[in-house]
Design a protein around this motif. Sequence first.
Motif, PDB file in Angstrom:
ATOM      1  N   LYS A 227     -15.162 -38.997  -7.470  1.00 35.99           N
ATOM      2  CA  LYS A 227     -14.952 -39.259  -8.894  1.00 35.99           C
ATOM      3  C   LYS A 227     -15.031 -40.754  -9.210  1.00 35.99           C
ATOM      4  O   LYS A 227     -15.551 -41.154 -10.256  1.00 35.99           O
ATOM      5  N   GLY A 228     -14.530 -41.552  -8.299  1.00 33.56           N
ATOM      6  CA  GLY A 228     -14.629 -43.006  -8.476  1.00 33.56           C
ATOM      7  C   GLY A 228     -16.088 -43.429  -8.597  1.00 33.56           C
ATOM      8  O   GLY A 228     -16.456 -44.241  -9.452  1.00 33.56           O
ATOM      9  N   ALA A 229     -16.928 -42.851  -7.742  1.00 34.57           N
ATOM     10  CA  ALA A 229     -18.352 -43.211  -7.761  1.00 34.57           C
ATOM     11  C   ALA A 229     -19.025 -42.729  -9.045  1.00 34.57           C
ATOM     12  O   ALA A 229     -19.846 -43.438  -9.633  1.00 34.57           O
ATOM     13  N   VAL A 230     -18.672 -41.524  -9.490  1.00 33.53           N
ATOM     14  CA  VAL A 230     -19.267 -41.013 -10.735  1.00 33.53           C
ATOM     15  C   VAL A 230     -18.860 -41.918 -11.903  1.00 33.53           C
ATOM     16  O   VAL A 230     -19.688 -42.296 -12.735  1.00 33.53           O
ATOM     17  N   ALA A 231     -17.573 -42.286 -11.925  1.00 30.42           N
ATOM     18  CA  ALA A 231     -17.086 -43.139 -13.010  1.00 30.42           C
ATOM     19  C   ALA A 231     -17.885 -44.436 -13.041  1.00 30.42           C
ATOM     20  O   ALA A 231     -18.285 -44.906 -14.109  1.00 30.42           O
TER      21      ALA A 231
END
Length: 334
Positions: free
Chosen positions: A274-278
């Motif tokens: 999720k960090g990477a998607v954000a």
Amino acid sequence: MSKPRVLSGIQPTNGSFHLGNYLGAVKQWVELQESHDAFYCVVDLHALTSAPDPKELRENTLVSVAQLLALGVDPEHCTLFVQSHVVAHNQLGWVMECLTGFGEASRMTQFKDKSQKVGNERIGVGVFTYPMLMAADILLYQADQVPVGEDQRQHIELTRDLATRFNSTYGKTFTLPEGFIVKEGAKIYDLQEPTAKMSKSAESLSGLIEILDTPEANAKKIKSAVTDTGREVRFDSTEKPGISNLLTIFSTLSGRSIAEIENDFVGKGYGDFKGAVAEVVVEYLRPVRTRTLELLDDPTHLNLILRTGAEKAGMVASKTLAEVYERIGLVARG
Ligand code: TRP
């Protein structure tokens, strides 16, 4: 050979577009302007059917135009205009209304749904004639293709019926347009309810990524997106709708394949993912937001773009309208 022509429209009902609008529609507009002779309009007359606040409508129309430009719609490569600036839309709209059966218009699902919801006394006649105005938008430009979402399929069918009817009654005048329905892959779901389409009408805004929202707010929404049980980052829209939606967003914005992304996250948890998607979303939208705000800060420039667009569109539209008026027997003004 000349390029095929496309026409599409977007309603200025909301201030900010959301990621679903962008990936479902605008991104395709940007791609098509290279290969096609493209006409894109912000359909402010259609927006009147929902009785918007005047100040908001005016603002939202300009915000929509600025966002389209910031997202890559390029007035050097297409004709971008506001629907109400080209009066031929209303004029051909009337002709289309005279060509449409009352029963035929009553069967349009958008009208049926709304009239069931609010009742016959409260529903506006504009909702009823909405599809005929949309047919006029398309037919005025002799569009070959109309990029739209699945929910617009019936409107395109009606447009084709009306064009065929006109052509067979009065002689071939209109190009028969085809719907260019956006593929399933580009469909983006609500972050909190990943089986429902991302939409401004969702109960809560926490599942909606708005293009003009601050990077911080959007990062936070992605980090709190609903995920699924399990811990594997894998595309599976039935078992893992939340993760699959995030994978679609990641892949579409980064241009990398889903398989490649899945591979990167083998052995890592949902948090990392999720960090990477954000990060991808925030970095993608940051310049779009900045550019939109810059454009809105320079109304003279924006007006010039719209005036040029309306002039280009008006030339094509008035040629079609003159032909239509002549065919149906209106006396030309001397
Ligand atoms: N009805 C379309 C929508 O709600 C907007 C629209 C109006 C449109 N005129 C159009 C789309 C012409 C394509 C072509 O999305």
